[in-house]
Every structure is written in C-alpha cells, then in structure tokens.
Design a protein around this motif. Structure first.
Motif, mmCIF file in Angstrom:
data_model
loop_
_atom_site.group_PDB
_atom_site.id
_atom_site.type_symbol
_atom_site.label_atom_id
_atom_site.label_comp_id
_atom_site.label_asym_id
_atom_site.label_seq_id
_atom_site.Cartn_x
_atom_site.Cartn_y
_atom_site.Cartn_z
ATOM 1 N N GLU A 167 7.333 -28.503 22.392
ATOM 2 C CA GLU A 167 7.304 -27.506 21.325
ATOM 3 C C GLU A 167 7.788 -28.154 20.032
ATOM 4 O O GLU A 167 8.805 -28.863 20.033
ATOM 5 C CB GLU A 167 8.171 -26.307 21.683
ATOM 6 N N ALA A 168 7.040 -27.921 18.960
ATOM 7 C CA ALA A 168 7.367 -28.543 17.679
ATOM 8 C C ALA A 168 7.130 -27.549 16.552
ATOM 9 O O ALA A 168 6.394 -26.572 16.706
ATOM 10 C CB ALA A 168 6.523 -29.797 17.462
ATOM 11 N N ARG A 169 7.786 -27.811 15.452
ATOM 12 C CA ARG A 169 7.564 -27.031 14.242
ATOM 13 C C ARG A 169 7.086 -28.009 13.163
ATOM 14 O O ARG A 169 7.677 -29.074 12.982
ATOM 15 C CB ARG A 169 8.853 -26.340 13.783
ATOM 16 N N THR A 170 6.016 -27.665 12.494
ATOM 17 C CA THR A 170 5.475 -28.535 11.458
ATOM 18 C C THR A 170 5.155 -27.726 10.208
ATOM 19 O O THR A 170 4.785 -26.552 10.293
ATOM 20 C CB THR A 170 4.201 -29.260 11.939
ATOM 21 N N LYS A 171 5.320 -28.348 9.084
ATOM 22 C CA LYS A 171 5.017 -27.689 7.819
ATOM 23 C C LYS A 171 3.547 -27.860 7.479
ATOM 24 O O LYS A 171 2.888 -28.821 7.890
ATOM 25 C CB LYS A 171 5.891 -28.266 6.689
ATOM 26 N N LEU A 172 3.017 -26.923 6.742
ATOM 27 C CA LEU A 172 1.657 -27.006 6.233
ATOM 28 C C LEU A 172 1.655 -27.786 4.917
ATOM 29 O O LEU A 172 2.643 -27.755 4.192
ATOM 30 C CB LEU A 172 1.095 -25.599 6.019
ATOM 31 N N PRO A 173 0.571 -28.491 4.605
ATOM 32 C CA PRO A 173 -0.660 -28.631 5.389
ATOM 33 C C PRO A 173 -0.493 -29.638 6.515
ATOM 34 O O PRO A 173 0.337 -30.542 6.445
ATOM 35 C CB PRO A 173 -1.661 -29.124 4.343
ATOM 36 N N CYS A 174 -1.326 -29.482 7.555
ATOM 37 C CA CYS A 174 -1.323 -30.420 8.664
ATOM 38 C C CYS A 174 -2.681 -30.386 9.352
ATOM 39 O O CYS A 174 -3.534 -29.548 9.029
ATOM 40 C CB CYS A 174 -0.196 -30.091 9.654
ATOM 41 N N LEU A 175 -2.869 -31.311 10.296
ATOM 42 C CA LEU A 175 -4.116 -31.375 11.056
ATOM 43 C C LEU A 175 -3.784 -31.357 12.539
ATOM 44 O O LEU A 175 -2.918 -32.101 12.998
ATOM 45 C CB LEU A 175 -4.900 -32.648 10.691
ATOM 46 N N LEU A 176 -4.473 -30.497 13.272
ATOM 47 C CA LEU A 176 -4.250 -30.366 14.711
ATOM 48 C C LEU A 176 -5.558 -30.541 15.457
ATOM 49 O O LEU A 176 -6.601 -30.070 15.007
ATOM 50 C CB LEU A 176 -3.680 -28.979 15.044
ATOM 51 N N SER A 177 -5.504 -31.224 16.599
ATOM 52 C CA SER A 177 -6.655 -31.234 17.514
ATOM 53 C C SER A 177 -6.236 -30.482 18.769
ATOM 54 O O SER A 177 -5.130 -30.680 19.288
ATOM 55 C CB SER A 177 -7.097 -32.655 17.837
ATOM 56 N N VAL A 178 -7.111 -29.599 19.245
ATOM 57 C CA VAL A 178 -6.718 -28.641 20.274
ATOM 58 C C VAL A 178 -7.363 -28.945 21.620
ATOM 59 O O VAL A 178 -8.415 -29.576 21.711
ATOM 60 C CB VAL A 178 -7.070 -27.204 19.838
ATOM 61 N N GLU A 179 -6.702 -28.454 22.667
ATOM 62 C CA GLU A 179 -7.209 -28.577 24.022
ATOM 63 C C GLU A 179 -8.256 -27.494 24.296
ATOM 64 O O GLU A 179 -8.052 -26.315 23.982
ATOM 65 C CB GLU A 179 -6.062 -28.435 25.033
ATOM 66 N N LYS A 180 -9.359 -27.899 24.901
ATOM 67 C CA LYS A 180 -10.478 -26.991 25.141
ATOM 68 C C LYS A 180 -10.094 -25.791 26.001
ATOM 69 O O LYS A 180 -10.446 -24.651 25.679
ATOM 70 C CB LYS A 180 -11.626 -27.772 25.789
ATOM 71 N N ASP A 181 -9.390 -26.023 27.088
ATOM 72 C CA ASP A 181 -9.117 -24.943 28.036
ATOM 73 C C ASP A 181 -8.070 -23.952 27.537
ATOM 74 O O ASP A 181 -7.893 -22.887 28.136
ATOM 75 C CB ASP A 181 -8.659 -25.532 29.373
ATOM 76 N N SER A 182 -7.375 -24.282 26.454
ATOM 77 C CA SER A 182 -6.336 -23.388 25.932
ATOM 78 C C SER A 182 -6.869 -22.383 24.919
ATOM 79 O O SER A 182 -6.194 -21.404 24.592
ATOM 80 C CB SER A 182 -5.219 -24.220 25.284
ATOM 81 N N PHE A 183 -8.070 -22.631 24.402
ATOM 82 C CA PHE A 183 -8.662 -21.740 23.405
ATOM 83 C C PHE A 183 -10.109 -21.470 23.807
ATOM 84 O O PHE A 183 -11.042 -22.076 23.286
ATOM 85 C CB PHE A 183 -8.598 -22.376 22.008
ATOM 86 N N MET A 184 -10.271 -20.538 24.740
ATOM 87 C CA MET A 184 -11.606 -20.225 25.242
ATOM 88 C C MET A 184 -12.411 -19.498 24.166
ATOM 89 O O MET A 184 -11.983 -18.443 23.665
ATOM 90 C CB MET A 184 -11.506 -19.353 26.496
ATOM 91 N N PRO A 185 -13.553 -20.034 23.772
ATOM 92 C CA PRO A 185 -14.328 -19.427 22.681
ATOM 93 C C PRO A 185 -14.791 -18.014 23.027
ATOM 94 O O PRO A 185 -15.208 -17.740 24.151
ATOM 95 C CB PRO A 185 -15.530 -20.375 22.529
ATOM 96 N N ARG A 186 -14.702 -17.130 22.062
ATOM 97 C CA ARG A 186 -15.171 -15.764 22.235
ATOM 98 C C ARG A 186 -16.699 -15.721 22.177
ATOM 99 O O ARG A 186 -17.341 -16.649 21.659
ATOM 100 C CB ARG A 186 -14.584 -14.855 21.158
#
Length: 265
Positions: A167-186
């Motif tokens: 778990e982390a806290r980051t200030k904006l702006p930033c760039l994130l790459s996400v895991e596929k199975d954690s964000f199932m597309p609607r």
C-alpha cells in the motif's frame, strides 16, 4: 480529475507474418481488437471518475482503423479520443512508441493521472508505461490492483511486489499501470455506443508535435528491431496415459532417457 488512458488495437490472433526487410508484423488482413489489458486501464479510470468526477481522454497510436478502439472506449464512457497516426510512426519499438505517446499527451497537457495496461498481447514487453513515465518525469507504479481517491492531490494505491500487496500513497500527477484481473471492464452501454459513433476523434500527426525530428519516431527512432517472430512448434503426438504414480515415474524416466538433448529424439 483529468485522466489520460493509453490504449492499443492489437491483432486477435497471436500468429502472423513478418516483413522480411523491416522485421515488423504485417497486420493487414488480421482481425483487430482492443488490447484486453488496456480495457482494464480504462475501467480503472471510469471507477476513479465515479469517485471524484473529471474527464477521461483516450490515446491510441495506430492506423486509421484504430479509431474502432476509441469508439469502444466511447461506448464504455470515455469523454475524448485521440488517434495518433502518421506513416512516420510505423514500426516503433518501446522507446519510439513511448516517446510518441509522450509528445501526444503533452500537446493536450494538464493531466493529473495517466493510466496504462500492464502490457499488450502482441508485444508483451510490459515496458511502455515505465518508458512513458520516464519521458514525462512522473512517479510510476506498476501492477496496481486498487486505486482510491478522495478528490485531493493524493492517491492511495495497492500494488503487487514479489507476491505481496504493497500500500502506497502518491501525489498527483503520476502514471500507473494496472493489473487486468483487478479491473474487470464493464459492458459497453448501447446508449453510449450510439452516441459515440457521432463523437469527434481528434487526429494527431507528426506535424502537431513539438518535436518534429523524424529520427525520433517509428523505425528511425527505435533502439531495437525484431529479427524474427514465429509461433511455437505444436506437438503432433499426443498420448493419454492413466497409471499409478510409481508406474508414471518410470514411464516418464524412460522417455527422458531416450531423448537426444542435441535436438533429435
């Protein structure tokens, strides 16, 4: 919050021919779909917008037919779409692709957050997001599984690191790459799909960029070249054996003992 999402149209099949001269995949005639990992990035953006409001802009680099990827994003809820297309961009590797994306995103400017899928199904390098963050001098976190925001200038992020949840806290702006199975597309909305067909897609070419040096783009700007690509050989011989474990061990060892490790069986 103003969010940019990088998406790519990829061939549906993993098999294809290569241009013998350039080493580039010949995509003509291959059915194209939106990279599934990038759909997860768009879903993450939609969830963040539901938490704190804002706009979602989608960036796609490719030929004219890649507009369909942006139309798909519109049907899911994206607000604006940018197609980065120019013959000068053809054949780009990770370095040139990330540089091209940086030029396009900086032209619009003002983004609080940039989201990418972990990788693409055609290249599988998983390096574009990191390279893009480097070009843009942004904080970058990979393998993100959860993003939380209260509308402030901070994000709370959970990401994977060597099998552990961090778990982390980051200030904006930033760039994130996400895991596929954690964000199932609607599922795309029929209403948005219809309205999205009428929405304008903004086209960006080399002439629109601050840097118009052709040596920085496409094959000219690529540090690597694909020498050859091919599908793995498929085993024609298939056997089903049902036996007790001791017998199975002996059976496997007989096969191993009879194998010529120099390449002939």
């Amino acid at each position: 919050m103003k969010i940019a999402v990088c998406m790519k149209q990829v061939p549906r099949t993993t098999e294809g021919n290569m241009d013998k001269k350039t080493g580039v995949l010949i995509r003509a005639g291959l059915e194209a779909v939106v990279n599934v990992y990038d759909l997860a990035a768009l879903e993450a953006a939609l969830q963040i917008r539901e938490q704190s409001g804002g706009e979602i802009h989608v960036y796609t680099m490719g030929p004219a037919k890649a507009e369909e990827a942006i139309r798909t994003a519109f049907a899911m809820g994206a607000d604006e779409g940018f197609l980065i297309t120019d013959s000068a961009f053809a054949g780009a590797d990770v370095l040139a692709t990330s540089y091209t994306l940086m030029q396009a995103i900086q032209k619009e400017g003002g983004y609080d957050l940039i989201l990418c899928g972990k990788q693409t199904t055609d290249g599988d390098t998983a390096q574009v997001s990191g390279a893009l963050a480097k070009w843009m001098d942004l904080v970058h976190l990979n393998w993100v599984t959860e993003i939380r925001t209260d509308g402030s200038s901070d994000l709370k992020v959970t990401y994977l690191m060597e099998g552990r949840d961090i778990e982390a806290r980051t200030k904006l702006p930033c760039l994130l790459s996400v895991e596929k199975d954690s964000f199932m597309p609607r599922m795309p909305s029929l209403k948005l799909k219809i309205s999205g067909r009428k929405k304008e897609i903004h086209h960006l070419a080399l002439a629109d960029f601050a840097d118009q040096d052709t040596s920085h783009y496409g094959l000219n700007g690529s540090a690597t070249r694909v020498k050859r690509i091919f599908p793995p050989a498929r085993t024609k011989r298939q056997e089903l054996q049902i036996m007790e474990k001791e017998q199975a061990v002996g059976y496997i060892m007989d096969i191993i003992d009879g194998w010529d490790w120099r390449g002939q069986s």
